[in-house]
Write a protein that holds these residues in place. Structure first.
Motif, mmCIF file in Angstrom:
data_model
loop_
_atom_site.group_PDB
_atom_site.id
_atom_site.type_symbol
_atom_site.label_atom_id
_atom_site.label_comp_id
_atom_site.label_asym_id
_atom_site.label_seq_id
_atom_site.Cartn_x
_atom_site.Cartn_y
_atom_site.Cartn_z
ATOM 1 N N ARG A 110 0.860 -1.169 0.061
ATOM 2 C CA ARG A 110 -0.040 0.097 -0.057
ATOM 3 C C ARG A 110 0.775 1.399 0.335
ATOM 4 O O ARG A 110 1.979 1.231 0.811
ATOM 5 N N SER A 111 0.439 2.222 -0.927
ATOM 6 C CA SER A 111 1.233 3.493 -0.854
ATOM 7 C C SER A 111 0.202 4.604 -1.354
ATOM 8 O O SER A 111 -0.654 4.616 -2.184
ATOM 9 N N VAL A 112 0.400 5.871 -0.713
ATOM 10 C CA VAL A 112 -0.378 6.991 -1.054
ATOM 11 C C VAL A 112 0.000 7.456 -2.277
ATOM 12 O O VAL A 112 -0.790 8.210 -2.912
ATOM 13 N N PHE A 113 0.811 7.169 -2.858
ATOM 14 C CA PHE A 113 1.579 7.817 -4.118
ATOM 15 C C PHE A 113 1.221 6.906 -5.277
ATOM 16 O O PHE A 113 1.474 7.362 -6.376
ATOM 17 N N VAL A 114 0.351 5.746 -5.193
ATOM 18 C CA VAL A 114 -0.094 4.897 -6.214
ATOM 19 C C VAL A 114 -1.494 5.187 -6.387
ATOM 20 O O VAL A 114 -2.219 4.883 -5.254
ATOM 21 N N ARG A 115 -2.028 5.695 -7.543
ATOM 22 C CA ARG A 115 -3.573 5.833 -7.672
ATOM 23 C C ARG A 115 -3.973 4.541 -8.016
ATOM 24 O O ARG A 115 -5.388 4.370 -7.667
ATOM 25 N N GLU A 116 -3.756 3.856 -8.995
ATOM 26 C CA GLU A 116 -4.593 2.381 -9.221
ATOM 27 C C GLU A 116 -3.615 1.307 -8.558
ATOM 28 O O GLU A 116 -2.562 1.170 -8.760
ATOM 29 N N ARG A 117 -4.253 0.787 -7.640
ATOM 30 C CA ARG A 117 -3.770 -0.349 -6.761
ATOM 31 C C ARG A 117 -4.004 -1.733 -7.323
ATOM 32 O O ARG A 117 -5.163 -1.753 -7.827
ATOM 33 N N THR A 118 -3.133 -2.654 -7.349
ATOM 34 C CA THR A 118 -3.423 -3.925 -8.031
ATOM 35 C C THR A 118 -4.157 -4.854 -6.998
ATOM 36 O O THR A 118 -3.616 -4.885 -5.876
ATOM 37 N N PRO A 119 -5.049 -5.429 -7.172
ATOM 38 C CA PRO A 119 -5.898 -6.250 -5.928
ATOM 39 C C PRO A 119 -5.124 -7.601 -5.594
ATOM 40 O O PRO A 119 -4.341 -7.976 -6.696
ATOM 41 N N PRO A 120 -5.172 -7.731 -4.530
ATOM 42 C CA PRO A 120 -4.587 -9.077 -4.167
ATOM 43 C C PRO A 120 -4.823 -10.193 -4.708
ATOM 44 O O PRO A 120 -6.118 -10.259 -5.200
ATOM 45 N N SER A 121 -4.088 -11.341 -4.811
ATOM 46 C CA SER A 121 -4.686 -12.636 -5.335
ATOM 47 C C SER A 121 -3.963 -13.563 -4.526
ATOM 48 O O SER A 121 -3.006 -13.188 -3.641
ATOM 49 N N ALA A 122 -4.277 -14.978 -4.793
ATOM 50 C CA ALA A 122 -3.809 -15.942 -4.085
ATOM 51 C C ALA A 122 -4.170 -17.166 -4.710
ATOM 52 O O ALA A 122 -4.939 -17.529 -5.524
ATOM 53 N N SER A 123 -3.006 -18.225 -4.322
ATOM 54 C CA SER A 123 -2.978 -19.524 -4.843
ATOM 55 C C SER A 123 -2.923 -20.498 -3.861
ATOM 56 O O SER A 123 -2.072 -20.365 -2.927
ATOM 57 N N VAL A 124 -3.534 -21.682 -3.947
ATOM 58 C CA VAL A 124 -3.761 -22.677 -3.075
ATOM 59 C C VAL A 124 -3.216 -24.174 -3.795
ATOM 60 O O VAL A 124 -3.857 -24.387 -4.703
ATOM 61 N N VAL A 125 -2.412 -24.779 -3.310
ATOM 62 C CA VAL A 125 -1.763 -26.058 -3.686
ATOM 63 C C VAL A 125 -2.305 -27.074 -2.816
ATOM 64 O O VAL A 125 -1.832 -27.202 -1.728
ATOM 65 N N VAL A 126 -3.222 -28.127 -2.836
ATOM 66 C CA VAL A 126 -3.492 -29.068 -1.873
ATOM 67 C C VAL A 126 -2.940 -30.488 -2.485
ATOM 68 O O VAL A 126 -2.883 -30.774 -3.790
#
Length: 561
Positions: free
Chosen positions: A162-178
């Motif tokens: 997170r940064s106040v200098f970034v206007r468009e933030r990339t949403p988080p993602s996750a991967s699960v290996v079972v």
């Protein structure tokens, strides 16, 4: 006893020394090889069967586990190919409980206990964030591994800083290996549960950005658009589940009536998997309501004085002058009825209108057919014998009515229900019972008994003949001298003529061999030896009189000379 054993050993050594060198080497090799084979077979038979203690253990943890096994006195070995620790199969359950008390096997995922470690005073904010993310991933992996089909799981979270200098933030993602247990698999509901578990644990993480993969690399999460396009792949599974539900309903209803093994039910459904969305607007003319109403009524009484006369110039004359203080001259009062009357009403009605947006869920039943087969019933005839007879039409009709109610029979859809009574063939199959020869104790018993039998065979066929070569041979018994027979002459010359003289005569050789079968001539002599000898000679004469006559002729010829 000791002296006899010493004498036997000395005799054996003496006989061994008298053998040639090659025979000595062969005899030593045969005895030594047999003893080694017996020892190897007994070691294999009495050695316990080893099995893996745990399926997968890391190298560092395996070393700690080996030290724990050594301290507990549990024998173990390490497989050279897979590196797994194996212990005797009979002690696996006990050893696992003891190791669990010591914290083995340790979990590969590190949770929030990572934050309890003393990280030092000079750690940066980046390191602290990375440690927190690693701890969160470990906790999520533990939560996913708590599901029954999952043996272990790993979670990876990709989250932009997170940064106040970034206007468009990339949403988080996750991967699960079972990593699934054995041949287990995850259902669609379980995959969705994993997705929502991970997305709910990370801020701003949408379920659409969570990917689940199994140990074979198969993608378990699919987008909604692709899932709708690939819905046909799950049609068969859904149809089977629907049909199985109907079968279970009918069986649970009929089994208490006819018996568990006396009814068979099959249901076939024609399902509609088309996805339909429609918007409808309908009006009901019979249902109206007045929204607004406006009424206007106008009425005129008497004639208009300015109206009348003959049309023309003479008619359009100004009125005559009036008289002040009274009616005009010549005016006559003439009351009349209203000359005109008008009424106007405006009403606005509101018509009943319905707007509906319908989205039909796929999987509706278009047609259903069910087949029910009921076994014959047992009855006792007049002779007291139990016979099987078909069920009556009334009973089949009652069963048919029950089936209709259980499956939701709809005649408009074209549903079909068929109930019949047929004699079942008795099922002679045995129940699924684990045979005793597949039990662990039986396999161990066969192993031990087989090992002892093989060792005994080696001893009898290899070691024993070798030892017999070393043991001294017993002395051969000396032949006993045959006593004289006084009935045949002095010094038994006549009797020896039947045996000794036959060695030079070819015809007497056969006779001597035949006579050797009689114990009275060759065996030990009794008290009444003369009578036995006479009986033996009579037997010879009866068996071969010609040969005896020839012997007598030879005797007479010798006496004549």
């Amino acid at each position: 006893m000791a002296s006899s054993l010493t004498a036997a050993l000395s005799t054996s050594l003496q006989s061994f020394n008298e053998m040639p060198a090659g025979r000595q080497i062969a005899l030593i090799g045969m005895i030594a090889g047999g003893l080694v084979a017996v020892a190897a077979i007994l070691y294999w038979a009495l050695r316990p069967t080893y099995a893996p203690l745990f399926a997968q253990v890391d190298g560092a943890e395996a070393a700690e586990m080996m030290q724990a096994l050594t301290s507990m006195g549990v024998p173990y070995k390490v497989d050279s190919t897979s590196g797994r620790i194996e212990i005797p199969q009979q002690r696996i359950a006990e050893t696992r409980l003891l190791l669990a008390g010591q914290g083995f096997p340790k979990s590969t995922d590190v949770g929030f206990e990572l934050l309890q470690d003393n990280a030092g005073f000079g750690n940066s904010r980046l390191i602290e964030g990375a440690r927190f993310q690693r701890a969160l991933e470990g906790e999520l992996g533990r939560s996913v591994a708590a599901l029954e089909p999952v043996e272990k799981a790993r979670v990876h979270i990709a989250q932009a800083e997170r940064s106040v200098f970034v206007r468009e933030r990339t949403p988080p993602s996750a991967s699960v290996v079972v990593h699934l247990r054995g041949n287990r698999s995850l259902t669609e509901a379980q995959v969705g549960a994993i997705v929502h578990l991970v997305s709910a644990s990370v801020p701003d993480l949408l379920p659409e950005r969570v990917t689940v993969v199994d140990q074979t690399g198969r993608l378990l999460t699919v987008d909604d658009d692709k899932k709708s396009a690939n819905l046909s792949l799950d049609h068969l599974d859904y149809t089977n589940r629907v049909e199985a539900g109907f079968v279970e309903r009918v069986q649970s209803l009929l089994i208490p009536i006819v018996g568990r093994d006396r009814v068979r039910v099959q249901v076939a459904t024609d399902l509609d998997f088309s996805r339909v969305e429609r918007t409808e607007e309908s009006f009901d003319p019979d249902r109206t309501a007045v929204r607004s109403e406006q009424s206007n009524e106008e009425e005129k009484i008497g004639a208009d004085p300015g109206v009348g006369g003959i049309p023309g110039a003479l008619t359009n004359q100004p009125p005559a002058g009036g008289v002040v203080g009274g009616p005009a001259a010549g005016a006559v009062a003439n009351p009349q009825l209203p000359s005109s009357r008008s009424q106007q009403t405006t009403r606005n009605y509101e018509v009943d209108r319905t707007i509906s947006h319908v989205q039909e869920t796929p999987g509706g039943i278009r047609r259903l057919s069910a087949a029910v087969v009921v076994d014959y019933q047992d009855q006792t005839n007049d002779a007291g014998e139990v016979v099987r007879v078909p069920r009556s039409d009334a009973e089949l009709e009652s069963i048919r009515a029950l089936v209709r109610g259980a499956v939701g029979f709809d005649e408009k859809r074209g549903d079909l229900i068929n109930v019949t009574s047929i004699s079942f063939v008795p099922d002679t199959r045995e129940e699924d019972v684990i045979p005793f020869w597949s039990e662990i104790w039986f396999l161990e018993l066969v192993k031990v008994v087989g090992g002892f039998i093989l060792a005994l065979l080696v001893l009898l066929t290899v070691v024993k003949p070798g030892l017999q070569q070393l043991m001294p041979k017993p002395p051969e018994p000396e032949p006993e001298p045959e006593p004289e027979s006084p009935a045949l002459g002095a010094d038994g010359e006549e009797l020896r003529a039947l045996t000794d003289e036959s060695q030079s005569d070819d015809e007497l050789v056969a006779l001597s061999h035949q006579g050797s079968a009689h114990p009275s001539l060759t065996g030990p002599k009794g008290v009444d030896q003369q009578q036995l000898d006479l009986e033996a000679i009579r037997e010879m004469v009866r068996e071969d009189p010609k040969r005896v006559a020839q012997v007598m002729k030879s005797w007479l010829a010798e006496d004549g000379n």
